[in-house]
Write an enzyme that holds these catalytic residues in place. Structure first.
Site, PDB file in Angstrom:
ATOM      1  N   ARG A 125     111.143  63.943 116.268  1.00  0.00           N
ATOM      2  CA  ARG A 125     110.149  62.897 115.956  1.00  0.00           C
ATOM      3  C   ARG A 125     109.311  62.515 117.171  1.00  0.00           C
ATOM      4  O   ARG A 125     108.870  61.360 117.275  1.00  0.00           O
ATOM      5  CB  ARG A 125     110.819  61.638 115.382  1.00  0.00           C
ATOM      6  CG  ARG A 125     111.417  61.840 114.015  1.00  0.00           C
ATOM      7  CD  ARG A 125     110.364  61.644 112.921  1.00  0.00           C
ATOM      8  NE  ARG A 125     110.878  62.049 111.627  1.00  0.00           N
ATOM      9  CZ  ARG A 125     111.337  61.218 110.698  1.00  0.00           C
ATOM     10  NH1 ARG A 125     111.323  59.930 110.902  1.00  0.00           N
ATOM     11  NH2 ARG A 125     111.782  61.684 109.555  1.00  0.00           N
ATOM     12  N   ARG A 146     105.627  57.125 115.162  1.00  0.00           N
ATOM     13  CA  ARG A 146     105.123  55.752 115.203  1.00  0.00           C
ATOM     14  C   ARG A 146     105.327  55.015 116.517  1.00  0.00           C
ATOM     15  O   ARG A 146     104.704  53.984 116.742  1.00  0.00           O
ATOM     16  CB  ARG A 146     105.747  54.947 114.059  1.00  0.00           C
ATOM     17  CG  ARG A 146     105.116  55.240 112.721  1.00  0.00           C
ATOM     18  CD  ARG A 146     105.909  54.617 111.596  1.00  0.00           C
ATOM     19  NE  ARG A 146     107.215  55.236 111.517  1.00  0.00           N
ATOM     20  CZ  ARG A 146     108.085  55.047 110.521  1.00  0.00           C
ATOM     21  NH1 ARG A 146     107.794  54.238 109.536  1.00  0.00           N
ATOM     22  NH2 ARG A 146     109.251  55.666 110.524  1.00  0.00           N
ATOM     23  N   ARG A 178      97.152  58.015 112.143  1.00  0.00           N
ATOM     24  CA  ARG A 178      97.760  57.809 110.834  1.00  0.00           C
ATOM     25  C   ARG A 178      96.914  56.846 109.998  1.00  0.00           C
ATOM     26  O   ARG A 178      96.724  57.033 108.798  1.00  0.00           O
ATOM     27  CB  ARG A 178      99.174  57.282 111.054  1.00  0.00           C
ATOM     28  CG  ARG A 178      99.807  56.540 109.929  1.00  0.00           C
ATOM     29  CD  ARG A 178     100.657  57.447 109.069  1.00  0.00           C
ATOM     30  NE  ARG A 178     101.781  56.719 108.516  1.00  0.00           N
ATOM     31  CZ  ARG A 178     101.689  55.743 107.627  1.00  0.00           C
ATOM     32  NH1 ARG A 178     100.508  55.357 107.212  1.00  0.00           N
ATOM     33  NH2 ARG A 178     102.783  55.148 107.168  1.00  0.00           N
ATOM     34  N   ASP A 214     106.561  67.503 107.212  1.00  0.00           N
ATOM     35  CA  ASP A 214     107.764  66.834 106.745  1.00  0.00           C
ATOM     36  C   ASP A 214     108.644  67.847 106.031  1.00  0.00           C
ATOM     37  O   ASP A 214     108.158  68.888 105.578  1.00  0.00           O
ATOM     38  CB  ASP A 214     107.417  65.681 105.798  1.00  0.00           C
ATOM     39  CG  ASP A 214     108.584  64.709 105.709  1.00  0.00           C
ATOM     40  OD1 ASP A 214     108.756  63.900 106.640  1.00  0.00           O
ATOM     41  OD2 ASP A 214     109.357  64.783 104.739  1.00  0.00           O
ATOM     42  N   TYR A 269     117.448  64.689  98.269  1.00  0.00           N
ATOM     43  CA  TYR A 269     116.239  63.891  98.003  1.00  0.00           C
ATOM     44  C   TYR A 269     115.708  64.148  96.596  1.00  0.00           C
ATOM     45  O   TYR A 269     115.244  63.229  95.910  1.00  0.00           O
ATOM     46  CB  TYR A 269     115.151  64.194  99.040  1.00  0.00           C
ATOM     47  CG  TYR A 269     115.430  63.546 100.376  1.00  0.00           C
ATOM     48  CD1 TYR A 269     115.135  62.209 100.590  1.00  0.00           C
ATOM     49  CD2 TYR A 269     116.008  64.261 101.427  1.00  0.00           C
ATOM     50  CE1 TYR A 269     115.401  61.597 101.805  1.00  0.00           C
ATOM     51  CE2 TYR A 269     116.279  63.665 102.644  1.00  0.00           C
ATOM     52  CZ  TYR A 269     115.982  62.332 102.831  1.00  0.00           C
ATOM     53  OH  TYR A 269     116.253  61.717 104.026  1.00  0.00           O
TER      54      TYR A 269
HETATM   55  O1  CP3 Z   1     109.865  65.763 114.883  1.00  0.00           O
HETATM   56  C1  CP3 Z   1     108.613  65.744 114.769  1.00  0.00           C
HETATM   57  O2  CP3 Z   1     107.866  65.149 115.583  1.00  0.00           O
HETATM   58  C2  CP3 Z   1     107.997  66.571 113.666  1.00  0.00           C
HETATM   59  C3  CP3 Z   1     107.654  65.936 112.426  1.00  0.00           C
HETATM   60  C4  CP3 Z   1     108.741  65.532 111.451  1.00  0.00           C
HETATM   61  C5  CP3 Z   1     108.605  64.414 110.608  1.00  0.00           C
HETATM   62  N1  CP3 Z   1     109.648  64.402 109.717  1.00  0.00           N
HETATM   63  C6  CP3 Z   1     107.503  63.444 110.667  1.00  0.00           C
HETATM   64  C7  CP3 Z   1     107.633  62.161 109.960  1.00  0.00           C
HETATM   65  C8  CP3 Z   1     109.921  66.174 111.097  1.00  0.00           C
HETATM   66  C9  CP3 Z   1     110.582  67.394 111.707  1.00  0.00           C
HETATM   67  C10 CP3 Z   1     110.478  65.461 109.981  1.00  0.00           C
HETATM   68  C11 CP3 Z   1     111.706  65.869 109.275  1.00  0.00           C
HETATM   69  C12 CP3 Z   1     112.285  64.987 108.254  1.00  0.00           C
HETATM   70  N2  CP3 Z   1     111.636  64.266 107.287  1.00  0.00           N
HETATM   71  C13 CP3 Z   1     113.660  64.809 108.022  1.00  0.00           C
HETATM   72  C14 CP3 Z   1     114.743  65.528 108.768  1.00  0.00           C
HETATM   73  C15 CP3 Z   1     114.890  65.017 110.146  1.00  0.00           C
HETATM   74  C16 CP3 Z   1     115.802  63.879 110.273  1.00  0.00           C
HETATM   75  O3  CP3 Z   1     115.317  62.764 110.548  1.00  0.00           O
HETATM   76  O4  CP3 Z   1     117.012  64.101 110.143  1.00  0.00           O
HETATM   77  C17 CP3 Z   1     113.821  63.924 106.941  1.00  0.00           C
HETATM   78  C18 CP3 Z   1     115.140  63.434 106.385  1.00  0.00           C
HETATM   79  C19 CP3 Z   1     112.536  63.614 106.476  1.00  0.00           C
HETATM   80  C20 CP3 Z   1     112.177  62.767 105.305  1.00  0.00           C
HETATM   81  C21 CP3 Z   1     111.398  61.609 105.732  1.00  0.00           C
HETATM   82  N3  CP3 Z   1     110.089  61.645 106.143  1.00  0.00           N
HETATM   83  C22 CP3 Z   1     111.829  60.258 105.787  1.00  0.00           C
HETATM   84  C23 CP3 Z   1     113.220  59.784 105.424  1.00  0.00           C
HETATM   85  C24 CP3 Z   1     110.725  59.509 106.226  1.00  0.00           C
HETATM   86  C25 CP3 Z   1     110.624  58.023 106.336  1.00  0.00           C
HETATM   87  C26 CP3 Z   1     111.091  57.576 107.643  1.00  0.00           C
HETATM   88  C27 CP3 Z   1     110.761  56.146 107.938  1.00  0.00           C
HETATM   89  O5  CP3 Z   1     111.338  55.680 108.912  1.00  0.00           O
HETATM   90  O6  CP3 Z   1     109.957  55.529 107.233  1.00  0.00           O
HETATM   91  C28 CP3 Z   1     109.669  60.405 106.504  1.00  0.00           C
HETATM   92  C29 CP3 Z   1     108.342  60.057 107.032  1.00  0.00           C
HETATM   93  C30 CP3 Z   1     107.988  60.638 108.366  1.00  0.00           C
HETATM   94  N4  CP3 Z   1     108.140  61.943 108.697  1.00  0.00           N
HETATM   95  C31 CP3 Z   1     107.366  59.949 109.452  1.00  0.00           C
HETATM   96  C32 CP3 Z   1     107.134  60.907 110.443  1.00  0.00           C
HETATM   97  C33 CP3 Z   1     106.433  60.700 111.766  1.00  0.00           C
HETATM   98  C34 CP3 Z   1     106.961  58.475 109.465  1.00  0.00           C
HETATM   99  C35 CP3 Z   1     105.732  58.416 108.657  1.00  0.00           C
HETATM  100  C36 CP3 Z   1     104.832  57.275 108.966  1.00  0.00           C
HETATM  101  O7  CP3 Z   1     105.055  56.201 108.398  1.00  0.00           O
HETATM  102  O8  CP3 Z   1     103.862  57.479 109.733  1.00  0.00           O
END
Ligand code: CP3
Length: 344
Positions: free
Chosen positions: A23, A27, A36, A73, A149
């Site tokens: 990540r 944010r 964003r 994602d 999911y």
């Molecule tokens: O690592 C990176 O910088 C690459 C981008 C990346 C994102 N998600 C961006 C993201 C990667 C590799 C992921 C993988 C991902 N997505 C996982 C597996 C990794 C882990 O955390 O174990 C999972 C379970 C997801 C599903 C997902 N996407 C969730 C549960 C959420 C919400 C998280 C939250 O805190 O609200 C997301 C959204 C997401 N994916 C964000 C980002 C930067 C936040 C989105 C935003 O509001 O801008």
């Protein structure tokens, strides 16, 4: 081109311990929040190759990181399968049409690469923008994690629906996992063809399963993916990360993957003793250390570095993603400390 990140995964000599952070584009960076906002919502950001490229590059421009990771994602595949992904503010991902029955599973398509061209376009755009500064990591969710999911319709604490299917209708779940594994293989193959230098599978929820169920419902499908991608792209390193997977590390290392990601609930020296001859190890600073002072971060980084013996085979990372309320200055402290205290 010789990169410490790739060399560490291949156990070739490195100049220092490479670091990237899960990540790392996200944010906690004000420039991410600005892009964003411009995109409107999270999926629009993922679907716009220029903006996805912009946010991928933001941490690379700001910190001395050793790898970039595609901004996207893991839920792009279920979205492409027609489940209707949306993100509701503060609640995380949701699906309008979750999987509820064997009939639903029989209906979903497997070849979804045509619906995911926006991801491959982003990979190609990022690859060009990187101009060989650092390697690019492509990724996918593991079939098990994607299935949770798709069946729960979003995030879950208990995985009740998925586990109900696991116990009551294991064949239905296996059909879904099979379809997901095939989709993931096509997806990762296209990411490599578009420019990804390395691949990672995020198995965020593998750790909620018992040993045998982990092997049968998560690891087996990841092993199939590793085997298929290795047959197509033998030199592209693959890292597997099962969060809370400390009990399964020798099984993970036996899949033929190159790297194993670990969280902070296991000790790096113990893990190296178990699997260090077979695979490189990625990890494993507690993400909460990023809330501490620079002095404490330095001390904790030294602790992690000192647990790993040898000059290659360790890729520094947090044990899970960096959280949105971390001060970006602490990310700079982290990256610079890792490099400073690991210089050969
Ligand atoms: O690592 C990176 O910088 C690459 C981008 C990346 C994102 N998600 C961006 C993201 C990667 C590799 C992921 C993988 C991902 N997505 C996982 C597996 C990794 C882990 O955390 O174990 C999972 C379970 C997801 C599903 C997902 N996407 C969730 C549960 C959420 C919400 C998280 C939250 O805190 O609200 C997301 C959204 C997401 N994916 C964000 C980002 C930067 C936040 C989105 C935003 O509001 O801008």
């Amino acid at each position: 081109m010789s990169f410490d990140y790739i060399n560490a995964l291949q156990k070739k000599p490195t100049t220092r311990t490479p670091i990237w952070v899960m990540r790392q584009a996200g944010r906690y960076l004000p420039e991410y929040r600005a892009t964003r906002k411009q995109a409107g919502d999270f999926m629009s950001l993922c679907k716009n190759k220029e903006l996805a490229c912009e946010v991928t590059m933001q941490p690379i421009d700001r910190f001395d990181l050793d790898a970039a990771i595609l901004f996207s994602d893991i839920l792009t595949i279920p979205d492409a399968m027609g489940l209707g992904l949306y993100f509701s503010e503060g609640e995380g991902p949701k699906f309008t049409s979750p999987i509820q029955s064997l009939a639903d599973i029989e209906k979903i398509p497997t070849d979804v690469t045509n619906e995911l061209t926006y991801v491959f376009d982003a990979v190609a755009t990022i690859k060009k923008a990187l101009n060989n500064r650092v390697p690019l990591i492509g990724f996918s969710g593991s079939p098990w994690t994607l299935a949770t999911y798709m069946i729960e319709g979003g995030s879950s604490k208990t995985f009740a629906n998925t586990k109900r299917m696991l116990f009551n209708e294991p064949q239905a779940l296996h059909l879904l996992l099979d379809k997901l594994a095939d989709s993931v293989i096509g997806y990762l193959n296209q990411q490599v063809l578009s420019g990804a230098d390395s691949l990672m599978l995020f198995d965020t929820w593998g750790g909620v399963l018992s040993k045998q169920n982990y092997l049968d419902f998560s690891l087996d499908y990841m092993a199939k993916i590793v085997k298929s991608i290795k047959a197509l792209h033998p030199t592209v390193p693959i890292t597997l990360f099962s969060k809370n997977g400390g009990k399964h590390l020798t099984d993970i290392a036996d899949t033929g993957c190159d790297g194993v990601g670990i969280d902070w609930t296991v000790e790096l020296d113990d893990v190296q003793a178990q699997v260090g001859d077979k695979v490189a190890i990625q990890g494993n600073l507690d993400p909460a250390v990023m809330y501490a002072t620079p002095e404490i971060i330095e001390k904790e980084v030294k602790k992690v570095l000192s647990k790993f013996k040898g000059n290659t085979g360790h890729i520094f990372n947090l044990g899970h993603g960096i959280t949105p309320d971390v001060d970006p200055e602490n990310m700079k402290v982290l990256v610079d400390c890792v490099h400073k205290f690991s210089a050969r």
